[in-house]
Design an enzyme around this catalytic site. Sequence first.
Site, mmCIF file in Angstrom:
data_model
loop_
_atom_site.group_PDB
_atom_site.id
_atom_site.type_symbol
_atom_site.label_atom_id
_atom_site.label_comp_id
_atom_site.label_asym_id
_atom_site.label_seq_id
_atom_site.Cartn_x
_atom_site.Cartn_y
_atom_site.Cartn_z
ATOM 1 N N CYS A 78 0.845 -1.203 0.000
ATOM 2 C CA CYS A 78 0.000 0.000 0.000
ATOM 3 C C CYS A 78 0.871 1.240 0.000
ATOM 4 O O CYS A 78 1.900 1.286 0.667
ATOM 5 C CB CYS A 78 -0.886 0.038 1.247
ATOM 6 S SG CYS A 78 -2.357 -0.952 1.119
ATOM 7 N N HIS A 79 0.416 2.248 -0.723
ATOM 8 C CA HIS A 79 1.105 3.532 -0.682
ATOM 9 C C HIS A 79 0.809 4.207 0.651
ATOM 10 O O HIS A 79 -0.329 4.164 1.122
ATOM 11 C CB HIS A 79 0.616 4.437 -1.826
ATOM 12 C CG HIS A 79 1.021 3.953 -3.168
ATOM 13 N ND1 HIS A 79 0.291 3.018 -3.865
ATOM 14 C CD2 HIS A 79 2.084 4.269 -3.938
ATOM 15 C CE1 HIS A 79 0.888 2.776 -5.019
ATOM 16 N NE2 HIS A 79 1.978 3.516 -5.092
ATOM 17 N N MET A 114 -8.236 0.521 1.038
ATOM 18 C CA MET A 114 -7.566 -0.243 2.088
ATOM 19 C C MET A 114 -7.621 0.496 3.427
ATOM 20 O O MET A 114 -7.772 -0.126 4.473
ATOM 21 C CB MET A 114 -6.116 -0.551 1.696
ATOM 22 C CG MET A 114 -6.001 -1.467 0.480
ATOM 23 S SD MET A 114 -7.005 -2.978 0.573
ATOM 24 C CE MET A 114 -6.326 -3.763 2.011
ATOM 25 N N GLU A 115 -7.534 1.810 3.397
ATOM 26 C CA GLU A 115 -7.624 2.584 4.636
ATOM 27 C C GLU A 115 -8.992 2.422 5.279
ATOM 28 O O GLU A 115 -9.099 2.241 6.508
ATOM 29 C CB GLU A 115 -7.316 4.056 4.363
ATOM 30 C CG GLU A 115 -5.852 4.351 4.101
ATOM 31 C CD GLU A 115 -5.300 3.859 2.765
ATOM 32 O OE1 GLU A 115 -4.080 3.867 2.597
ATOM 33 O OE2 GLU A 115 -6.094 3.456 1.877
ATOM 34 N N ASP A 129 -11.816 -6.899 21.696
ATOM 35 C CA ASP A 129 -10.857 -6.827 22.801
ATOM 36 C C ASP A 129 -11.493 -6.283 24.073
ATOM 37 O O ASP A 129 -11.269 -6.809 25.161
ATOM 38 C CB ASP A 129 -9.670 -5.955 22.397
ATOM 39 C CG ASP A 129 -8.634 -5.853 23.502
ATOM 40 O OD1 ASP A 129 -8.195 -6.903 24.011
ATOM 41 O OD2 ASP A 129 -8.263 -4.716 23.862
#
Length: 158
Positions: A78-79, A114-115, A129
């Site tokens: 990824c950039h 992707m972000e 969690d």
Amino acid sequence: MGGFSHLDNAGKATMVDVSAKAITHRTATARSIVSLPNEVMAQLVDGDLQTKKGSVFQIAVIAGIMAAKKTGDLIPLCHPLGLDNCNINISINQQQEVVIDCTASITAKTGIEMEALVGASIAALTIYDMCKALSHDIVIKETKLIAKTGGKRDFKRT
């Protein structure tokens, strides 16, 4: 659609060269869905879960935004991008599941899917969690791209 974008002509992994691409405004929205068991859902008050550490959903929002900003460090090809904006919304749907929508935007030469996917995923993992002390029967059901604009083609899941 010609083959995988992260492989060169010899089939070796490579970062996509975006130097010739046009700068455009790009957005992407990703969604993660988390199924919480009844004992966790019973703790829901005013649309959120409160713990000694604070609001589960607000901490998940912060974690998701922080992760979206680090996507280029997490996914090898990824950039690295400086986000213009990242917004995470958490709600409960009719099936009593937690729905996490992450929308990211940027004006750049490459997309931001992707972000958005990383932001939604890490928000979901943060909810897991923070709730696992109540039950380990928590399921992150899916993470998927909902929509993207800018670049070669727009996409919207129907």
